[in-house]
Design a protein around this motif. Structure first.
Motif, PDB file in Angstrom:
ATOM      1  N   ILE A 342       0.844  -1.192   0.000  1.00  0.00           N
ATOM      2  CA  ILE A 342       0.000   0.000   0.000  1.00  0.00           C
ATOM      3  C   ILE A 342       0.881   1.244   0.000  1.00  0.00           C
ATOM      4  O   ILE A 342       1.757   1.405   0.844  1.00  0.00           O
ATOM      5  N   LYS A 343       0.644   2.105  -0.952  1.00  0.00           N
ATOM      6  CA  LYS A 343       1.418   3.346  -1.054  1.00  0.00           C
ATOM      7  C   LYS A 343       0.800   4.388  -0.110  1.00  0.00           C
ATOM      8  O   LYS A 343      -0.344   4.794  -0.279  1.00  0.00           O
ATOM      9  N   THR A 344       1.581   4.820   0.860  1.00  0.00           N
ATOM     10  CA  THR A 344       1.073   5.747   1.870  1.00  0.00           C
ATOM     11  C   THR A 344       2.240   6.407   2.594  1.00  0.00           C
ATOM     12  O   THR A 344       3.351   5.858   2.632  1.00  0.00           O
ATOM     13  N   ASP A 345       1.972   7.583   3.167  1.00  0.00           N
ATOM     14  CA  ASP A 345       2.953   8.232   4.026  1.00  0.00           C
ATOM     15  C   ASP A 345       2.791   7.790   5.475  1.00  0.00           C
ATOM     16  O   ASP A 345       3.617   8.144   6.328  1.00  0.00           O
ATOM     17  N   LYS A 346       1.726   7.056   5.766  1.00  0.00           N
ATOM     18  CA  LYS A 346       1.479   6.610   7.130  1.00  0.00           C
ATOM     19  C   LYS A 346       2.456   5.501   7.529  1.00  0.00           C
ATOM     20  O   LYS A 346       2.938   4.740   6.682  1.00  0.00           O
ATOM     21  N   LYS A 347       2.752   5.407   8.811  1.00  0.00           N
ATOM     22  CA  LYS A 347       3.516   4.287   9.331  1.00  0.00           C
ATOM     23  C   LYS A 347       2.687   3.009   9.200  1.00  0.00           C
ATOM     24  O   LYS A 347       1.448   3.053   9.129  1.00  0.00           O
ATOM     25  N   LYS A 348       3.369   1.871   9.185  1.00  0.00           N
ATOM     26  CA  LYS A 348       2.676   0.584   9.072  1.00  0.00           C
ATOM     27  C   LYS A 348       2.983  -0.254  10.313  1.00  0.00           C
ATOM     28  O   LYS A 348       4.141  -0.507  10.625  1.00  0.00           O
ATOM     29  N   VAL A 349       1.902  -0.661  11.002  1.00  0.00           N
ATOM     30  CA  VAL A 349       2.029  -1.370  12.273  1.00  0.00           C
ATOM     31  C   VAL A 349       1.288  -2.693  12.180  1.00  0.00           C
ATOM     32  O   VAL A 349       0.122  -2.734  11.759  1.00  0.00           O
ATOM     33  N   VAL A 350       1.947  -3.781  12.581  1.00  0.00           N
ATOM     34  CA  VAL A 350       1.326  -5.103  12.604  1.00  0.00           C
ATOM     35  C   VAL A 350       1.234  -5.594  14.048  1.00  0.00           C
ATOM     36  O   VAL A 350       2.227  -5.535  14.785  1.00  0.00           O
ATOM     37  N   ILE A 351       0.056  -6.068  14.432  1.00  0.00           N
ATOM     38  CA  ILE A 351      -0.144  -6.679  15.749  1.00  0.00           C
ATOM     39  C   ILE A 351      -0.582  -8.113  15.488  1.00  0.00           C
ATOM     40  O   ILE A 351      -1.688  -8.356  14.985  1.00  0.00           O
ATOM     41  N   THR A 368       9.821 -18.109  10.279  1.00  0.00           N
ATOM     42  CA  THR A 368      11.054 -17.331  10.185  1.00  0.00           C
ATOM     43  C   THR A 368      10.925 -16.203   9.171  1.00  0.00           C
ATOM     44  O   THR A 368      10.663 -16.427   7.993  1.00  0.00           O
ATOM     45  N   TYR A 369      11.046 -14.986   9.647  1.00  0.00           N
ATOM     46  CA  TYR A 369      11.062 -13.775   8.830  1.00  0.00           C
ATOM     47  C   TYR A 369       9.782 -13.525   8.022  1.00  0.00           C
ATOM     48  O   TYR A 369       9.810 -12.842   6.999  1.00  0.00           O
ATOM     49  N   VAL A 370       8.630 -14.076   8.468  1.00  0.00           N
ATOM     50  CA  VAL A 370       7.390 -13.807   7.731  1.00  0.00           C
ATOM     51  C   VAL A 370       6.982 -12.338   7.840  1.00  0.00           C
ATOM     52  O   VAL A 370       6.220 -11.835   7.018  1.00  0.00           O
ATOM     53  N   LEU A 371       7.490 -11.628   8.862  1.00  0.00           N
ATOM     54  CA  LEU A 371       7.197 -10.196   8.996  1.00  0.00           C
ATOM     55  C   LEU A 371       8.400  -9.330   8.631  1.00  0.00           C
ATOM     56  O   LEU A 371       8.441  -8.146   8.976  1.00  0.00           O
ATOM     57  N   ASP A 372       9.342  -9.910   7.917  1.00  0.00           N
ATOM     58  CA  ASP A 372      10.546  -9.162   7.553  1.00  0.00           C
ATOM     59  C   ASP A 372      10.273  -8.353   6.287  1.00  0.00           C
ATOM     60  O   ASP A 372      10.777  -8.636   5.209  1.00  0.00           O
ATOM     61  N   LYS A 373       9.457  -7.314   6.456  1.00  0.00           N
ATOM     62  CA  LYS A 373       9.010  -6.488   5.334  1.00  0.00           C
ATOM     63  C   LYS A 373       9.157  -5.024   5.712  1.00  0.00           C
ATOM     64  O   LYS A 373       9.620  -4.697   6.802  1.00  0.00           O
ATOM     65  N   GLU A 374       8.714  -4.159   4.812  1.00  0.00           N
ATOM     66  CA  GLU A 374       8.770  -2.720   5.081  1.00  0.00           C
ATOM     67  C   GLU A 374       7.629  -2.345   6.017  1.00  0.00           C
ATOM     68  O   GLU A 374       6.636  -1.743   5.630  1.00  0.00           O
ATOM     69  N   ILE A 375       7.780  -2.737   7.266  1.00  0.00           N
ATOM     70  CA  ILE A 375       6.801  -2.469   8.310  1.00  0.00           C
ATOM     71  C   ILE A 375       7.516  -1.704   9.415  1.00  0.00           C
ATOM     72  O   ILE A 375       8.637  -2.045   9.789  1.00  0.00           O
ATOM     73  N   ASP A 376       6.868  -0.672   9.933  1.00  0.00           N
ATOM     74  CA  ASP A 376       7.550   0.211  10.885  1.00  0.00           C
ATOM     75  C   ASP A 376       7.572  -0.340  12.305  1.00  0.00           C
ATOM     76  O   ASP A 376       8.555  -0.163  13.024  1.00  0.00           O
ATOM     77  N   GLN A 377       6.476  -0.984  12.717  1.00  0.00           N
ATOM     78  CA  GLN A 377       6.408  -1.517  14.076  1.00  0.00           C
ATOM     79  C   GLN A 377       5.697  -2.871  14.044  1.00  0.00           C
ATOM     80  O   GLN A 377       4.678  -3.023  13.363  1.00  0.00           O
TER      81      GLN A 377
END
Length: 454
Positions: A342-351, A368-377
């Motif tokens: 998703i193209k956005t200026d917002k931070k990306k947070v996964v819980i 292993t590394y399933v969340l190793d993406k361009e995610i901020d938190q």
């Protein structure tokens, strides 16, 4: 009036079975350990539901006792029903009874069966096929997981848990994909493959799948006594093929090719190749049932998804909140990839809330590394325990260990949802963000409660 009692009535499938019997004019009672929105809706429609399992809930006057797959043999109500010699039906046996005069269309597979069966229901409904369905998710187009009609077709989500999908007859079937899951049921991948192969050989007339599944099951499609058609993305050999895929914000567009011929351009709310593949599976079923491509294009353009499948709970200038049922490593990987794109200026947070100790432990290395993406938190909560005896200490130990391998970046681990809420409130004060809640447990309820507080 026939009296039906349902043990575990608050589950998504069991609540739909309860709705069926209510609509059929039966007296419906039931029980569950906790109340929820599904139970409240059933009570409004006249069902008498008790919170907690008690032998007094069972009467000798009950005609049928239906029980969830999660109910153990020593459940006090089930034991009492046996003592009274009442007719007892598991979930799949109840579905067999409900659908006995219908042509069953079932969608199964490790991932995507809820979305696929829901899309099939949507396609047939808009195509005026007078469809009935019981599906393991709330369809936003219908605001329900259940509908009963007089038409020939009944759409079911073919659940492989407990080998349920082998206990009733499907005329048409979709097999989306196969990965090892449910280690509490299947010994290994070969055991799971054998169950899916039995599902295929039991189909009455038609199978929709893909080349990978055909190879996994070692199917000789010429030897099968049913018609087999395939779906694919940029795979010209597939019967139904999607090409020229484009994404704009939360909507996908693709051109449909049928038997190599370009048909039309389709629009679908939802991102990711997997959603397009499920749309192709629904198109294949619709085509077999006699619907025009124009009518199916119309129906899919009106598709509004299934609750807990990349469902947008809240959207404003400062934040977006999304919830998804993903819990298997492959699902987590795919859904977080959708967030990443998703193209956005917002931070990306996964819980992320892992689901079931035995699954997390057995599939641990696959995370292993399933969340190793361009995610901020990234935040990991304590594993949601299901049908298993395991200590809180062990849940914490494995959950913390998981949080150390799912990404190369720093991960926050919390064993209480209240701690996650405090973290979110603090972060929300500082940043504009997209929050993605993942898991099949109570993390979805938590996300909805948080949104309700805005």
């Amino acid at each position: 009036m026939e009296w039906i009692h349902i043990i575990g009535v608050g589950g998504i499938a069991m609540s739909a079975i309860a709705q069926y019997f209510l609509e059929a004019g039966a007296k419906v009672t039931g029980s569950d350990l906790n109340s929820n929105q599904l139970i409240e809706q059933l009570q409004k429609r006249g069902a008498e539901i008790t919170i907690g399992h008690h032998q007094d809930n069972i009467s000798a006057d009950i005609k049928k006792v239906i029980y969830s797959d999660a109910i153990p043999e020593d459940n006090v109500e089930l034991v009492t029903a046996k003592r009274y010699n009442l007719e007892r039906l598991g979930r799949s046996q109840a579905l067999k009874l409900i659908t006995k005069d219908k042509d069953v269309i079932s969608a199964t597979g490790t991932h995507g069966k809820t979305t696929t069966s829901a899309m099939i229901a949507q396609v047939l409904e808009v195509g005026k096929q007078d469809v009935s369905f019981i599906i393991g998710g709330i369809l936003n187009n219908f605001d329900s997981n259940f509908k009963i009609n007089q038409g020939d077709y009944f759409v079911l989500e073919g659940d492989e848990y407990g080998r349920s999908f082998l206990k009733y007859q499907s005329e048409l079937g979709v097999l989306t994909n196969i990965e090892f899951d449910h280690p509490d049921i299947y010994q290994d991948l070969d055991d799971l493959l054998a169950a899916y192969k039995e599902y295929v050989t039991n189909l009455g007339s038609y199978l929709v799948t893909n080349q990978q599944v055909i190879e996994q099951l070692k199917l000789d499609t010429l030897d099968l006594e049913i018609e087999v058609e395939t779906v694919g993305i940029n795979q010209p050999e597939a019967t139904f093929n999607a090409v020229e895929i484009e994404e704009r914000e939360l909507t996908s567009y693709f051109d449909l090719e049928y038997q190599g011929e370009r048909i039309d351009r389709f629009e679908l709310e939802g991102l990711g190749d997997y959603n397009i593949k499920h749309a192709l599976e629904a198109i294949a079923i619709g085509n077999y049932c006699g619907l025009s491509f124009a009518k199916m294009k119309e129906s899919l353009s009106k598709w509004r998804g299934v609750k807990r499948r990349f469902e947008v709970l809240y959207e404003a200038e400062d934040k977006i909140v999304i919830t998804d049922y993903a819990h298997h490593p492959s699902e987590v990987d795919v859904v977080t990839a959708n967030l990443e794109r998703i193209k956005t200026d917002k931070k990306k947070v996964v819980i992320f809330q892992p689901h079931q100790y035995i699954r997390t432990n057995r599939l641990f290395d696959d995370y292993t590394y399933v969340l190793d993406k361009e995610i901020d938190q990234c935040i990991v909560s304590k594993i949601y325990k299901v049908r298993e005896e395991v200590s809180e200490t062990e849940l914490d130990r494995l959950g913390l260990k998981l949080s150390q391998i799912i990404s190369s970046d720093e991960i926050h681990y919390y064993n209480k949802l209240g701690e996650i809420k405090a973290w979110l409130e603090e972060y929300n004060q500082k940043e504009q963000a997209i929050y993605l809640f993942l898991g099949a447990g109570d993390i979805d309820d938590f996300a909805r409660e948080w949104v309700a507080s805005f």
